[in-house]
Scaffold this active site. Structure first.
Site, PDB file in Angstrom:
ATOM      1  N   ASP A  80     -22.846  31.489   9.381  1.00  0.00           N
ATOM      2  CA  ASP A  80     -22.396  31.759  10.757  1.00  0.00           C
ATOM      3  C   ASP A  80     -21.518  33.015  10.760  1.00  0.00           C
ATOM      4  O   ASP A  80     -21.183  33.554   9.702  1.00  0.00           O
ATOM      5  CB  ASP A  80     -21.653  30.549  11.349  1.00  0.00           C
ATOM      6  CG  ASP A  80     -20.489  30.088  10.479  1.00  0.00           C
ATOM      7  OD1 ASP A  80     -19.908  30.928   9.763  1.00  0.00           O
ATOM      8  OD2 ASP A  80     -20.165  28.880  10.501  1.00  0.00           O
ATOM      9  N   ASP A 131     -19.935  29.925   1.953  1.00  0.00           N
ATOM     10  CA  ASP A 131     -19.115  29.442   3.070  1.00  0.00           C
ATOM     11  C   ASP A 131     -17.761  29.005   2.529  1.00  0.00           C
ATOM     12  O   ASP A 131     -17.619  28.792   1.326  1.00  0.00           O
ATOM     13  CB  ASP A 131     -19.818  28.257   3.753  1.00  0.00           C
ATOM     14  CG  ASP A 131     -19.451  28.125   5.230  1.00  0.00           C
ATOM     15  OD1 ASP A 131     -18.527  28.836   5.684  1.00  0.00           O
ATOM     16  OD2 ASP A 131     -20.086  27.318   5.930  1.00  0.00           O
ATOM     17  N   LYS A 183     -25.147  30.144  14.193  1.00  0.00           N
ATOM     18  CA  LYS A 183     -25.072  28.682  14.153  1.00  0.00           C
ATOM     19  C   LYS A 183     -24.499  28.143  15.457  1.00  0.00           C
ATOM     20  O   LYS A 183     -23.537  28.693  15.993  1.00  0.00           O
ATOM     21  CB  LYS A 183     -24.161  28.275  12.988  1.00  0.00           C
ATOM     22  CG  LYS A 183     -23.741  26.817  12.971  1.00  0.00           C
ATOM     23  CD  LYS A 183     -22.981  26.455  11.699  1.00  0.00           C
ATOM     24  CE  LYS A 183     -21.496  26.312  11.940  1.00  0.00           C
ATOM     25  NZ  LYS A 183     -20.764  25.884  10.727  1.00  0.00           N
ATOM     26  N   ARG A 203      -9.232  23.128  10.420  1.00  0.00           N
ATOM     27  CA  ARG A 203     -10.306  23.464  11.367  1.00  0.00           C
ATOM     28  C   ARG A 203      -9.918  23.140  12.799  1.00  0.00           C
ATOM     29  O   ARG A 203     -10.467  23.705  13.734  1.00  0.00           O
ATOM     30  CB  ARG A 203     -11.605  22.752  10.958  1.00  0.00           C
ATOM     31  CG  ARG A 203     -12.279  23.449   9.785  1.00  0.00           C
ATOM     32  CD  ARG A 203     -13.483  22.701   9.279  1.00  0.00           C
ATOM     33  NE  ARG A 203     -13.100  21.495   8.562  1.00  0.00           N
ATOM     34  CZ  ARG A 203     -13.944  20.626   8.049  1.00  0.00           C
ATOM     35  NH1 ARG A 203     -15.239  20.816   8.192  1.00  0.00           N
ATOM     36  NH2 ARG A 203     -13.525  19.568   7.388  1.00  0.00           N
ATOM     37  N   GLN A 204      -8.963  22.199  12.982  1.00  0.00           N
ATOM     38  CA  GLN A 204      -8.456  21.930  14.345  1.00  0.00           C
ATOM     39  C   GLN A 204      -7.271  22.879  14.547  1.00  0.00           C
ATOM     40  O   GLN A 204      -6.113  22.497  14.473  1.00  0.00           O
ATOM     41  CB  GLN A 204      -8.023  20.456  14.462  1.00  0.00           C
ATOM     42  CG  GLN A 204      -7.459  20.058  15.826  1.00  0.00           C
ATOM     43  CD  GLN A 204      -8.519  19.795  16.884  1.00  0.00           C
ATOM     44  OE1 GLN A 204      -9.666  19.521  16.581  1.00  0.00           O
ATOM     45  NE2 GLN A 204      -8.119  19.894  18.146  1.00  0.00           N
ATOM     46  N   GLY A 256       0.795  -1.228   0.000  1.00  0.00           N
ATOM     47  CA  GLY A 256       0.000   0.000   0.000  1.00  0.00           C
ATOM     48  C   GLY A 256       0.825   1.275   0.000  1.00  0.00           C
ATOM     49  O   GLY A 256       0.284   2.367  -0.199  1.00  0.00           O
ATOM     50  N   GLU A 257       2.132   1.157   0.239  1.00  0.00           N
ATOM     51  CA  GLU A 257       2.956   2.376   0.225  1.00  0.00           C
ATOM     52  C   GLU A 257       2.922   3.002  -1.164  1.00  0.00           C
ATOM     53  O   GLU A 257       2.821   2.301  -2.176  1.00  0.00           O
ATOM     54  CB  GLU A 257       4.415   2.044   0.593  1.00  0.00           C
ATOM     55  CG  GLU A 257       4.600   1.785   2.069  1.00  0.00           C
ATOM     56  CD  GLU A 257       6.066   1.577   2.436  1.00  0.00           C
ATOM     57  OE1 GLU A 257       6.942   1.637   1.558  1.00  0.00           O
ATOM     58  OE2 GLU A 257       6.330   1.327   3.628  1.00  0.00           O
ATOM     59  N   ARG A 289     -22.945  24.519  16.755  1.00  0.00           N
ATOM     60  CA  ARG A 289     -22.595  23.149  16.336  1.00  0.00           C
ATOM     61  C   ARG A 289     -22.916  22.190  17.475  1.00  0.00           C
ATOM     62  O   ARG A 289     -22.465  22.365  18.596  1.00  0.00           O
ATOM     63  CB  ARG A 289     -21.115  23.062  15.932  1.00  0.00           C
ATOM     64  CG  ARG A 289     -20.771  21.695  15.369  1.00  0.00           C
ATOM     65  CD  ARG A 289     -19.484  21.676  14.574  1.00  0.00           C
ATOM     66  NE  ARG A 289     -19.573  22.213  13.224  1.00  0.00           N
ATOM     67  CZ  ARG A 289     -20.173  21.621  12.204  1.00  0.00           C
ATOM     68  NH1 ARG A 289     -20.777  20.455  12.378  1.00  0.00           N
ATOM     69  NH2 ARG A 289     -20.188  22.171  11.010  1.00  0.00           N
TER      70      ARG A 289
HETATM   71  C1  R5P Z   1     -17.059  25.878   9.815  1.00  0.00           C
HETATM   72  O1  R5P Z   1     -16.810  26.801  10.564  1.00  0.00           O
HETATM   73  C2  R5P Z   1     -16.906  25.987   8.334  1.00  0.00           C
HETATM   74  O2  R5P Z   1     -16.801  27.304   7.919  1.00  0.00           O
HETATM   75  C3  R5P Z   1     -18.052  25.313   7.620  1.00  0.00           C
HETATM   76  O3  R5P Z   1     -19.254  25.993   7.950  1.00  0.00           O
HETATM   77  C4  R5P Z   1     -18.163  23.882   8.040  1.00  0.00           C
HETATM   78  O4  R5P Z   1     -16.934  23.250   7.926  1.00  0.00           O
HETATM   79  C5  R5P Z   1     -19.186  23.160   7.186  1.00  0.00           C
HETATM   80  O5  R5P Z   1     -19.248  21.829   7.619  1.00  0.00           O
HETATM   81  P1  R5P Z   1     -20.523  20.940   7.336  1.00  0.00           P
HETATM   82  O6  R5P Z   1     -20.769  21.001   5.840  1.00  0.00           O
HETATM   83  O7  R5P Z   1     -20.117  19.574   7.791  1.00  0.00           O
HETATM   84  O8  R5P Z   1     -21.649  21.502   8.112  1.00  0.00           O
END
Ligand code: R5P
Length: 281
Positions: free
Chosen positions: A158, A207, A181, A86-87, A35-36, A183
């Site tokens: 958001d 977005d 929004k 995002r993290q 798989g490499e 989450r």
């Molecule tokens: C989050 O802050 C991002 O800007 C997007 O709103 C988010 O990643 C969208 O994710 P999903 O489509 O899973 O709701």
């Protein structure tokens, strides 16, 4: 100068090469029995623009191997979609700052980095070489102009997407607003009704990322219930994880578009021009 691309970024890489008037590096990719990934490039020039979106573990490995294969040249790295951004902080004790880990790994062996609409601008500071982003808000605005909608509302789902929505709206002098929004989980969000009351015309939700589609589907359902004539969605990075497309369609989203930072059937506009201009600066 030549452009070398990973498998998932070939279409955008070719468009960037065209804008730069540069050739493409032929790259062959295969797998060992375990798989490499094995990769081999054709002849290089003095400078290589390496183009590869970071989507998964394999795409990271492929990108690292491609950067290494081009080490005899100066490498300018383009990461159209920087996954893991995002993290961007340790939300709970013991978590990694994944965005930092990726940025550090991708800084090795390159002289600069260009990315596109990174989730948080602060992530750029984790690269150990000069790093910048391009903002596709003007391209999104141009795409929306082409839809021929009458006086659409450009709506951020958001607060985080407010400035992006405002930049998109400025292209056509359209109205803009944002929703609130919360989450609840990776797939589930709660969207509050629009404070200023119903919008009965067309709405375009904008977005940076569509992943599960949960954010925009919830927003679309609420807007349709409030009487919006049409609800459309345009993002920069279309991940469309799992059944995102079905979810968005069943929520009543009409036009659905993304850029080519992640190539998909929804790729309706390109990041190539802005990326090429950033590389030329
Ligand atoms: C989050 O802050 C991002 O800007 C997007 O709103 C988010 O990643 C969208 O994710 P999903 O489509 O899973 O709701």
């Amino acid at each position: 100068m030549k452009v070398a691309c990973t498998g998932r970024s070939r279409a955008l890489g070719a468009r960037i090469a065209e804008h730069l008037g540069a050739g493409i590096v032929e790259t062959n990719l295969s797998r060992f029995p375990d798989g490499e990934i094995y990769l081999r490039t054709g002849p290089l020039d003095e400078t290589t623009v390496v183009v590869g979106s970071l989507l998964s573990g394999d795409s990271l490995v492929e990108l690292l191997l491609l950067i290494d294969a081009c080490q005899r040249t100066e490498v300018l790295l383009v990461v159209p979609y920087l996954g893991y951004a995002r993290q961007d902080r340790e939300f709970k004790p013991g978590e990694p700052v994944s965005a930092r880990a990726m940025a550090r790994a991708l800084s090795r062996g390159v002289s600069r980095v260009v990315t596109v609409n990174i989730h948080k601008e602060s992530v750029l500071s984790h690269f150990t070489v000069p790093a910048s982003q391009v903002n596709l808000a003007p391209e999104v605005g141009e795409y929306i102009s082409g839809l021929g909608l009458e006086n659409p509302l450009i709506l951020a789902p958001d607060r985080g997407a407010m400035s992006f929505a405002a930049a998109v709206a400025s292209v056509g002098g359209w109205e803009t607003d944002h929703l609130e929004k919360t989450r609840i989980s990776g797939e589930e969000v709660r969207i509050e009704p629009r404070k200023d009351g119903p919008w009965t015309g067309d709405v375009v939700l904008v977005d940076d990322i569509i992943s599960t589609g949960g954010t925009l589907a919830s927003a679309a359902r609420m807007l349709r219930a409030q009487g919006a004539r049409g609800v459309h969605a345009v993002c920069v990075h279309g991940l469309f994880a799992g059944s995102a497309r079905d979810l968005l369609r069943s929520a009543g989203i009409g036009q659905l578009a993304a850029s080519d930072t992640i190539e998909s059937p929804e790729s309706r506009y390109s990041a190539a021009g802005p990326v090429a201009r950033a590389l030329s600066r």
